[in-house]
Design an enzyme around this catalytic site. Structure first.
Site: not given
Ligand code: ADP
Length: 659
Positions: A158, A164, A275, A297
């Protein structure tokens, strides 16, 4: 309370905020770019200030210009909405320095949660469970690959500044790690100006469950229940609901408590969302949730929380920003019935959810309240005639259903979507209806991988003979010129006449022999009769209505869950195109070439990456359609290319000869 605020945003969220301000008697100031001169949010606001050209970087991200606009119009506070400057601590700070109120948390709180790596470290110290992983600052690819091995595959890379779903890559085996890492860094850098990445254990059968929190300046923090946002495509939410299906009350309490702790750890004030990624491999349990990130937000999906709690979250934001305490205590927060939201996007689902900007020529909506709670609610920032601009997020709006239970809410939402119709731009409406009908969605077995596991949802059903007949009928009405069906006495003139009407769907053209009989048209045994808004079709003694929209040569039909785009072939467009689709690759949309992987003369196998196109802040991989030799490459890295421009050509396909 404020008497005038400025909204530093556009689209549905700007309109949503204005709606609450209107109800509270607060005057509003809109800001707009060149592309939004005629936009709904500009119309709805009491005042509007132009802030620059269409590109967000030159307008909606110009903090100084926005603050100057607020000062010039004597607004007392700025609401940032979501996206754009909403999570930018420098902007929040500058708003304060200018003597204005930022409607949101303090710059320090935004900063603490701004980068996923720092936020995770903070949560560990606050005792909130986090996903195991690496979030150090050393970005050496070898070190990260070694960390990924330690964590164990599959892992998720990530971009630490990501949001998003951008800058995120799922890696299932070590051999793919470095390519994915480079790509995530590139996307992170392009979208957020920060190439730093972290690695996380990929939770299997994951569910995304988030908690709405609210804090005030007196130090109170409460939560307003959870939202399940597990139905996602490309890591982006499409359906959200509250409460989460099969949520045990003890888990709601545990997650709510963890979210409140997270918010308290940073002295949080205003609306925020914590989240969590949740283990969905079996029944939800207290040991199976981990902090992912906090959004400092208002969220896109806030209306489902409003529906089940009866709270207007924007009103609370305004009250809290003006210094008032939270109107409810934790014990007083209701949870009534069930709410589900669907995000309607201008996107081509069959093309892998590719954003599809364009003119929204027509829009039909079900009877619903607008920005107001109700059984069916619509939040949208566009009207028929508006343009879905390629410069911004392609979301057209949201439809929210609230019912006594989940089954009722889902049924309402599906029914509402079936009545909805759009012409001019391709939308995900049909996909949403099919998705909501999936047995796993109906039963509440939602998971983030569900959409990817059901590729049939992305198929476009081929038109039936009745659709071809209706499209031909819509074209015939135009061709005949005088539109005899609009003039009752004209009907007889066309009685018994047969016309052959060419109609195109995708690359298929059919000549439809329509027989005219008074007001009706016949194609074989199918009778097509014009009615208001479309046609009535009678086939084998059964009658149904198909809506039709006709603009120029284009005809869009809406038949329940199916939207079909036909056109009248242009007689002048001769088949000059001697090259089949397998002999070249066109840009699927306007964008910038970020990476070129091939050179002329190179042999490529079907599915090989040819280049990476960045469009709407996302990377799209263009691949070879077959095994071939590249004959020319018509773009260079960092070049901007227009939609449908020729990028790569291949040597003509040669029949494999027996040797
Ligand atoms: P963003 O900030 O880009 O939205 P997030 O960290 O909120 O990224 O993650 C977005 C989505 O990715 C989550 O809603 C989930 O579906 C998936 N996700 C994130 N982290 C994990 C993880 N460790 N294992 C499985 N799915 C994940």
């Amino acid at each position: 309370m404020f008497s005038r605020i400025l909204i530093a945003n556009r689209g549905e969220i700007a309109c949503r905020i204005i709606a609450t301000c209107q109800r509270m008697g607060i005057e509003t100031v809109a800001v707009y770019s060149d592309a939004d001169r005629m936009a709904l949010h500009v119309d709805m606001a009491d005042h509007a200030v132009h802030i620059g050209p269409a590109e967000a970087a030159q307008s909606y991200l110009q903090g100084d210009r926005i603050i100057a606009a607020a000062l010039a119009t004597r607004a007392q506070a700025i609401h940032p909405g979501y996206g754009f400057l909403s999570e930018n601590p420098e902007f929040a700070e500058a708003v304060g320095v200018a003597g204005l109120v930022f409607i949101g948390p303090t710059p320090a709180a935004i900063r603490a949660m701004g980068l996923k790596d720092a936020a995770k470290a903070l949560m560990v110290s606050a005792g909130v469970p986090v996903v195991p992983g690496y979030h150090g600052s050393d970005q050496d690819p070898d070190l990260l690959a070694a960390e990924a091995d330690k964590i164990g595959y599959p892992v998720l890379i990530k971009a630490r500044a990501g949001g998003g779903g951008k800058g995120m890559r799922l890696v299932s085996q070590p051999s793919e790690f470095k390519t994915s890492f480079e790509s995530a860094c590139r996307e992170g850098n392009a979208s957020f100006g920060d190439p730093h990445c972290l690695i996380e254990k990929y939770v299997n059968h994951p569910r995304h469950i988030e908690v709405q929190v609210f804090g005030d300046t007196q130090g109170n923090v409460i939560h307003l229940n959870e939202r399940d946002c597990s139905l996602q495509r490309r890591h982006q939410k499409v359906i959200e609901e509250s409460p989460a299906p099969d949520m045990p009350p003890v888990l709601r309490q545990a997650m709510g408590q963890a979210a409140v702790e997270a918010a308290k750890a940073i002295g949080y004030c205003g609306a925020g969302t914590v989240e969590f990624i949740v283990d969905g491999s079996g029944p939800l349990h207290e040991g199976g949730f981990w902090f992912m990130e906090m959004n400092t937000r208002l969220q896109v999906e806030h209306p489902v929380t409003e529906a089940v709690t009866g709270v207007d979250l924007v009103e609370w934001q305004l009250r809290v920003a003006a210094g008032a305490p939270l109107p409810l205590t934790q014990d007083e927060v209701p949870l009534r019935g069930h709410a589900v939201e669907a995000r309607i996007y201008a996107e081509d689902v069959a093309k892998g959810f590719l954003p599809a900007a364009g003119p929204l020529k027509a829009m039909d909506e079900p009877a619903a309240s607008r920005f107001e709670q109700g059984t069916l609610r619509i939040d949208t920032g566009v009207r028929a005639g508006d343009e879905i601009s390629p410069h911004y997020d392609p979301m057209i709006g949201k439809l929210i259903a609230h019912g006594p239970d989940r089954t009722a809410a889902l049924a309402q939402l599906r029914a509402g979507l079936s009545v909805m119709g759009y012409a001019g731009v391709t939308t995900n409406r049909d996909f949403l209806i099919h998705l909501l009908g999936l047995a796993d969605v109906q039963s509440g077995a939602v998971q983030t991988g569900l959409i990817a596991q059901n590729p049939q949802l992305q198929d476009n059903a081929k038109p039936e003979p009745a659709h071809w007949a209706v499209a031909a009928a819509a074209i015939a009405r135009r061709q005949i010129g005088r539109d005899p069906f609009d003039r009752l006495h004209g009907f007889a003139l066309w009685g018994g006449m047969v016309q052959s009407i060419p109609v195109t769907w995708r690359d298929e053209t059919s000549h439809m022999d329509l027989r005219f009989d008074a007001a009706d048209m016949w194609f074989d045994e199918i009778m097509v009769s014009p009615v208001a808004g479309g046609f009535q079709v009678t086939e084998f003694g059964r009658t149904r209505r198909i809506r039709a929209y006709r603009f120029g040569r284009d005809v869009t039909l809406v038949d329940g869950a199916r939207t079909l785009d036909f056109s009248q072939p242009d007689p002048l467009a001769v088949a000059a195109d001697g090259v089949g689709q397998m002999d070249h690759v066109l840009a699927p949309m306007t964008g910038v070439i970020r990476h070129l992987a091939v050179v002329p003369g190179q042999h490529v196998a079907q599915g090989d990456t040819l280049m990476i196109l960045e469009a709407m802040k996302m990377e799209h991989r263009l691949v070879a359609p077959r095994n071939a030799v590249v004959t020319s490459v018509l773009a260079v890295e960092d070049q901007q290319v227009a939609d449908a421009s020729l990028l790569v050509t291949f040597e003509a396909e040669i029949e494999a000869a027996d040797v």
